[in-house]
Motif scaffolding. Structure first.
Motif, PDB file in Angstrom:
ATOM      1  N   ILE A  89      -7.525  15.553  -9.602  1.00 35.52           N
ATOM      2  CA  ILE A  89      -6.958  14.873  -8.433  1.00 35.52           C
ATOM      3  C   ILE A  89      -8.005  13.943  -7.832  1.00 35.52           C
ATOM      4  CG2 ILE A  89      -5.911  15.224  -6.167  1.00 35.52           C
ATOM      5  CD1 ILE A  89      -4.911  17.928  -7.160  1.00 35.52           C
ATOM      6  N   VAL A  90      -9.245  14.464  -7.713  1.00 33.46           N
ATOM      7  CA  VAL A  90     -10.333  13.612  -7.220  1.00 33.46           C
ATOM      8  C   VAL A  90     -10.485  12.390  -8.124  1.00 33.46           C
ATOM      9  CG1 VAL A  90     -12.835  13.492  -6.930  1.00 33.46           C
ATOM     10  CG2 VAL A  90     -11.579  15.460  -6.069  1.00 33.46           C
ATOM     11  N   GLY A  91     -10.417  12.612  -9.437  1.00 31.66           N
ATOM     12  CA  GLY A  91     -10.568  11.500 -10.383  1.00 31.66           C
ATOM     13  C   GLY A  91      -9.532  10.423 -10.159  1.00 31.66           C
ATOM     14  N   VAL A  92      -8.258  10.818 -10.094  1.00 34.85           N
ATOM     15  CA  VAL A  92      -7.209   9.806  -9.984  1.00 34.85           C
ATOM     16  C   VAL A  92      -7.269   9.129  -8.632  1.00 34.85           C
ATOM     17  CG1 VAL A  92      -5.372  11.399  -9.259  1.00 34.85           C
ATOM     18  CG2 VAL A  92      -4.768   9.309 -10.368  1.00 34.85           C
ATOM     19  N   VAL A  93      -7.581   9.870  -7.571  1.00 30.99           N
ATOM     20  CA  VAL A  93      -7.617   9.253  -6.239  1.00 30.99           C
ATOM     21  C   VAL A  93      -8.783   8.271  -6.148  1.00 30.99           C
ATOM     22  CG1 VAL A  93      -7.996   9.711  -3.798  1.00 30.99           C
ATOM     23  CG2 VAL A  93      -6.417  11.140  -5.085  1.00 30.99           C
ATOM     24  N   VAL A  94      -9.978   8.715  -6.546  1.00 33.10           N
ATOM     25  CA  VAL A  94     -11.150   7.846  -6.416  1.00 33.10           C
ATOM     26  C   VAL A  94     -10.981   6.572  -7.242  1.00 33.10           C
ATOM     27  CG1 VAL A  94     -13.593   7.638  -7.005  1.00 33.10           C
ATOM     28  CG2 VAL A  94     -12.762   9.675  -5.837  1.00 33.10           C
ATOM     29  N   LEU A  95     -10.600   6.724  -8.505  1.00 27.40           N
ATOM     30  CA  LEU A  95     -10.519   5.537  -9.363  1.00 27.40           C
ATOM     31  C   LEU A  95      -9.376   4.618  -8.933  1.00 27.40           C
ATOM     32  CD1 LEU A  95     -11.374   6.835 -12.926  1.00 27.40           C
ATOM     33  CD2 LEU A  95     -12.760   5.535 -11.362  1.00 27.40           C
ATOM     34  N   SER A  96      -8.225   5.202  -8.514  1.00 23.52           N
ATOM     35  CA  SER A  96      -7.110   4.347  -8.119  1.00 23.52           C
ATOM     36  C   SER A  96      -7.407   3.607  -6.827  1.00 23.52           C
ATOM     37  CB  SER A  96      -5.830   5.171  -7.935  1.00 23.52           C
ATOM     38  OG  SER A  96      -5.527   5.841  -9.118  1.00 23.52           O
ATOM     39  N   VAL A  97      -8.052   4.300  -5.868  1.00 27.81           N
ATOM     40  CA  VAL A  97      -8.365   3.630  -4.613  1.00 27.81           C
ATOM     41  C   VAL A  97      -9.389   2.523  -4.856  1.00 27.81           C
ATOM     42  CG1 VAL A  97      -9.434   3.948  -2.359  1.00 27.81           C
ATOM     43  CG2 VAL A  97      -7.715   5.557  -3.141  1.00 27.81           C
ATOM     44  N   LEU A  98     -10.393   2.797  -5.679  1.00 30.63           N
ATOM     45  CA  LEU A  98     -11.355   1.758  -6.043  1.00 30.63           C
ATOM     46  C   LEU A  98     -10.632   0.569  -6.639  1.00 30.63           C
ATOM     47  CD1 LEU A  98     -14.429   3.443  -7.767  1.00 30.63           C
ATOM     48  CD2 LEU A  98     -14.360   2.127  -5.669  1.00 30.63           C
ATOM     49  N   GLN A 126       0.831  -1.213   0.000  1.00 29.64           N
ATOM     50  CA  GLN A 126       0.000   0.000   0.000  1.00 29.64           C
ATOM     51  C   GLN A 126       0.860   1.255   0.000  1.00 29.64           C
ATOM     52  OE1 GLN A 126      -2.215  -1.166   3.477  1.00 29.64           O
ATOM     53  NE2 GLN A 126      -4.041  -1.609   2.258  1.00 29.64           N
ATOM     54  N   GLN A 127       2.044   1.158   0.650  1.00 32.88           N
ATOM     55  CA  GLN A 127       2.961   2.299   0.615  1.00 32.88           C
ATOM     56  C   GLN A 127       3.463   2.507  -0.813  1.00 32.88           C
ATOM     57  OE1 GLN A 127       5.696   0.883   3.536  1.00 32.88           O
ATOM     58  NE2 GLN A 127       4.561   1.746   5.250  1.00 32.88           N
ATOM     59  N   ASP A 128       3.770   1.396  -1.492  1.00 33.55           N
ATOM     60  CA  ASP A 128       4.145   1.479  -2.917  1.00 33.55           C
ATOM     61  C   ASP A 128       3.044   2.175  -3.715  1.00 33.55           C
ATOM     62  OD1 ASP A 128       6.542   0.309  -2.737  1.00 33.55           O
ATOM     63  OD2 ASP A 128       6.012  -1.554  -3.754  1.00 33.55           O
ATOM     64  N   PHE A 129       1.811   1.741  -3.434  1.00 31.46           N
ATOM     65  CA  PHE A 129       0.662   2.302  -4.145  1.00 31.46           C
ATOM     66  C   PHE A 129       0.545   3.806  -3.902  1.00 31.46           C
ATOM     67  CE2 PHE A 129      -3.749   3.643  -3.357  1.00 31.46           C
ATOM     68  CZ  PHE A 129      -4.215   3.624  -4.646  1.00 31.46           C
ATOM     69  N   MET A 130       0.785   4.231  -2.660  1.00 24.38           N
ATOM     70  CA  MET A 130       0.675   5.658  -2.351  1.00 24.38           C
ATOM     71  C   MET A 130       1.703   6.476  -3.128  1.00 24.38           C
ATOM     72  SD  MET A 130      -1.847   6.371  -0.551  1.00 24.38           S
ATOM     73  CE  MET A 130      -1.398   8.090  -0.354  1.00 24.38           C
ATOM     74  N   ILE A 131       2.921   5.922  -3.274  1.00 21.73           N
ATOM     75  CA  ILE A 131       3.946   6.651  -4.021  1.00 21.73           C
ATOM     76  C   ILE A 131       3.499   6.829  -5.472  1.00 21.73           C
ATOM     77  CG2 ILE A 131       6.294   6.525  -4.917  1.00 21.73           C
ATOM     78  CD1 ILE A 131       7.070   5.142  -2.292  1.00 21.73           C
ATOM     79  N   SER A 132       3.013   5.740  -6.078  1.00 26.58           N
ATOM     80  CA  SER A 132       2.610   5.881  -7.482  1.00 26.58           C
ATOM     81  C   SER A 132       1.381   6.779  -7.598  1.00 26.58           C
ATOM     82  CB  SER A 132       2.391   4.510  -8.120  1.00 26.58           C
ATOM     83  OG  SER A 132       1.134   4.016  -7.826  1.00 26.58           O
ATOM     84  N   LEU A 133       0.493   6.732  -6.595  1.00 27.19           N
ATOM     85  CA  LEU A 133      -0.685   7.602  -6.643  1.00 27.19           C
ATOM     86  C   LEU A 133      -0.261   9.073  -6.634  1.00 27.19           C
ATOM     87  CD1 LEU A 133      -3.707   7.939  -6.651  1.00 27.19           C
ATOM     88  CD2 LEU A 133      -3.722   7.760  -4.183  1.00 27.19           C
ATOM     89  N   LEU A 134       0.704   9.410  -5.761  1.00 26.13           N
ATOM     90  CA  LEU A 134       1.179  10.797  -5.710  1.00 26.13           C
ATOM     91  C   LEU A 134       1.762  11.217  -7.054  1.00 26.13           C
ATOM     92  CD1 LEU A 134       2.867  11.072  -2.201  1.00 26.13           C
ATOM     93  CD2 LEU A 134       0.863  12.286  -3.015  1.00 26.13           C
ATOM     94  N   VAL A 135       2.541  10.304  -7.657  1.00 30.62           N
ATOM     95  CA  VAL A 135       3.136  10.623  -8.955  1.00 30.62           C
ATOM     96  C   VAL A 135       2.037  10.902  -9.980  1.00 30.62           C
ATOM     97  CG1 VAL A 135       4.421   9.639 -10.881  1.00 30.62           C
ATOM     98  CG2 VAL A 135       5.290   9.386  -8.566  1.00 30.62           C
TER      99      VAL A 135
END
Lengths: 289, 340
Positions: B265-274, B29-38
């Protein structure tokens, strides 16, 4: 010399397929102003349907091809009705919707056929025809070429010699003026979409025994179709056919004598140059807004 | 619109949350957070481009250009990673500056297709030239940054938590710059070009220059995102930056809604977390994305960011109808604007 002639024969077959794809794309763009990004996936669906009907169910090849392209036509009609019609004043929206559909069709193909498993479609016509000593055309390719060329001639006849074809071209030229003449835009849009999809489906169906049938086979095809459409002039049918022939010869020769990646790269650069120097393409006359 | 005085505490709370977050997460999940920020940085920079009204399909390839050049500078030319990363971003910006000459002779559709062609040609050159780009396999074993703090010793940037903080700082500063830029005179001019290009021209705005400027700045941040990406994951290859990746960026931006800074930002966060929550359905991801994309296009043209306003309108309309005594005439304003 024989290699050159053989390459010419191969290029001729390729140009028929490029033209089938590009003319469909041009029809859709001309009438609706939407670039159908899912055009390559319609081609892929055509190939999958032939794999299913012909290889799995054992139907005769030509019947399978016909049914496959009819089914893809129906998909095209549904696309027009549900995805493109609400987006008629919003070209980007239509494009986005077709990208959405592209994903859906790819996943469905993976689910139906499995990942990584190449679908084996045996050729229906074995043997080959010797044109000259050392120059041959496989019978399967010959059949595909003849059918594709015949279909193109039919479409050309339909567009230039029938009243409905005239109406379609009128809509492509000026939608509002055509509507004022009493032409039903909705019906013409469905016609263009059905025709374009059917041609893509037919191209995929005919290519099934000659190519790798896999979920992502549409990707390379859509790039080719874009190059041909842009080089030919985005609203021009004759331009699309001419560009298809030119690009097929160019691509086949560069691939044969050099490298396939280089061929595509150069094609993209040519397209870029055309976009910069003459955005209306080699045959196009329509001025962009 | 939120009152401005609420915005500062909200941003502060978000910052605290982002700083505390990695300690509650598992390794992947930490890996995922890094790519999400990018990706947040990628979509936000894409929005700057979209402000001028042009949608490009070359953005992810320019992100790749940043990744490739940063990786090559660090690996082959022996640059420090700290220097290689901004250089990678500058290379992406420079490439965009060169591309802006041919590409901005077109607009709308032609620009879209032209940028697609340019991007594919660049990407294919990475595949074709094994030296120095490594061909289809790309570049591997890209070094991670090194930093020795006095008293603390070397910081292990190959570990997720330190790299997460590095990414958080870089992305945070970049977002701040992008936000300020958008609300500056330059950003307002870009917006004006989108909506009223001829009018902007008539008052002396050089539209070509502003379009190119937006493109170059957006590409700089895309290249920075690419550099951040490759120095953590250690690889850069042509498949990471292909059309599919570009289309995902487009989907995030459009599903989130392009009309406001927070939309993409909302788009990428919502879809990536889903996507992260339904990891086992990975193979269905494109289909789900496709359905969401079409649904948003057809029914929510403002994107997710427009959803609260939609719901508010809907509730108000309902309440307005319910509050009426039976048989009474509807108020005129409802019949004209809210009801169909």
């Amino acid at each position: 010399m024989e290699i050159i002639l053989q390459t010419c024969v191969n290029a001729l077959v390729a140009s028929a397929f490029f033209a089938l794809m590009a003319v469909g794309l041009v029809l859709i763009f001309g009438v609706m102003g939407i670039i159908n990004f899912a055009h390559g996936e319609l081609y892929m669906v055509g190939a999958y349907l032939v794999w299913y009907f012909y290889s799995s169910q054992g139907w005769p090849f030509l019947v399978a091809v016909l049914v496959a392209s009819l089914i893809v036509t129906v998909i095209g009609l549904l696309m027009e009705r549900t995805l493109f019609r609400p987006m008629r004043d919003n070209p980007l929206g239509g494009l986005i919707n077709s990208i959405g559909l592209l994903f859906i069709l790819q996943v469905l193909a993976v689910q139906v056929g499995g990942v990584g498993l190449m679908k084996n479609v045996p050729p229906a016509y074995r043997g080959s025809l010797d044109l000259l000593p050392g120059v041959a055309i496989g019978n399967q390719r010959l059949v595909a070429l003849v059918i594709a060329a015949a279909l193109l001639v039919c479409v050309w006849y339909f567009l230039t010699r029938t009243k409905v074809g005239w109406a379609l071209r009128a809509v492509a030229q000026d939608r509002d003026a055509a509507a004022l003449q009493g032409i039903n835009i909705d019906r013409i849009s469905m016609l263009a979409m059905g025709l374009g999809a059917g041609m893509a489906g037919m191209a995929g169906a005919l290519i099934a025994p000659l190519a790798r049938v896999e979920p992502y086979m549409g990707h390379g095809v859509i790039i080719t179709a874009f190059i041909v459409t842009i080089v030919g002039g985005i609203g021009s049918l004759s331009g699309a056919v001419l560009a298809a022939v030119l690009y097929a010869f160019f691509h086949t020769f560069v691939t044969t004598y050099w490298n396939g990646t280089i061929a595509t790269m150069m094609g993209l650069l040519i397209m870029l140059v055309v976009l910069i120097v003459k955005p209306t393409g080699i045959m196009g006359t329509r001025v962009s807004e | 619109m939120k009152p401005a005085r609420l915005a500062v505490p909200a941003l502060f709370a978000l910052a605290v949350f982002m700083v505390a977050l990695p300690f509650g997460l598992k390794l992947h999940q930490q890996d995922f957070m890094i790519s999400l920020l990018v990706w947040v940085l990628v979509v936000s920079s894409y929005r700057l481009m979209a402000l001028t009204g042009e949608y490009s399909l070359v953005h992810v390839v320019l992100m790749g250009a940043g990744a490739y050049s940063s990786a090559l500078l660090a690996k082959l030319a022996g640059f420090s990673v700290w220097l290689a990363m901004p250089c990678g971003a500058l290379v992406a910006a420079g490439l965009a500056a060169v591309l802006s000459f041919p590409l901005f002779r077109m607009s709308g559709f032609y620009f879209l297709i032209g940028s697609f062609a340019a991007g594919e040609a660049i990407r294919l050159s990475w595949t074709y030239f094994t030296v120095p780009f490594g061909g289809p396999k790309g570049i591997k074993l890209i070094p991670s940054p090194e930093l020795t703090l006095p008293g603390l010793g070397p910081i292990a940037f190959y570990e997720p938590i330190p790299y997460y903080y590095l990414t958080l700082i870089v992305v945070g500063i970049s977002l701040f710059v992008l936000y300020r830029l958008e609300n500056s005179r330059v950003g307002l001019t870009m917006n004006a070009i989108h909506w009223r290009a001829p009018l902007a021209e008539s008052v002396g705005v050089d539209t070509w220059r502003y379009r190119a400027l937006a493109f170059v700045i957006a590409s700089f941040f895309a290249g920075l995102a690419g550099a951040l990406f490759c120095h953590y994951y250690g690889t850069a290859n042509p498949v990471q930056f292909d059309v599919a990746a570009m289309v995902y960026v487009l989907i995030w931006v459009i599903v989130g809604g392009v009309s406001r800074f927070s939309g993409p930002i909302v788009g990428v966060v919502v879809l990536s977390v889903l996507n992260e929550l339904f990891r086992e359905a990975e193979q269905w991801r494109p289909l789900i994305y496709g359905c969401i994309l079409i649904a948003v296009m057809l029914y929510l043209p403002d994107g997710l960011i427009g959803l609260p306003a939609r719901i508010r309108d809907w509730i108000e309309a309902r309440r307005g109808v319910a509050a009426l005594p039976a048989g009474a005439e509807e108020p005129a304003d409802f019949s004209s604007s809210k009801r169909h």
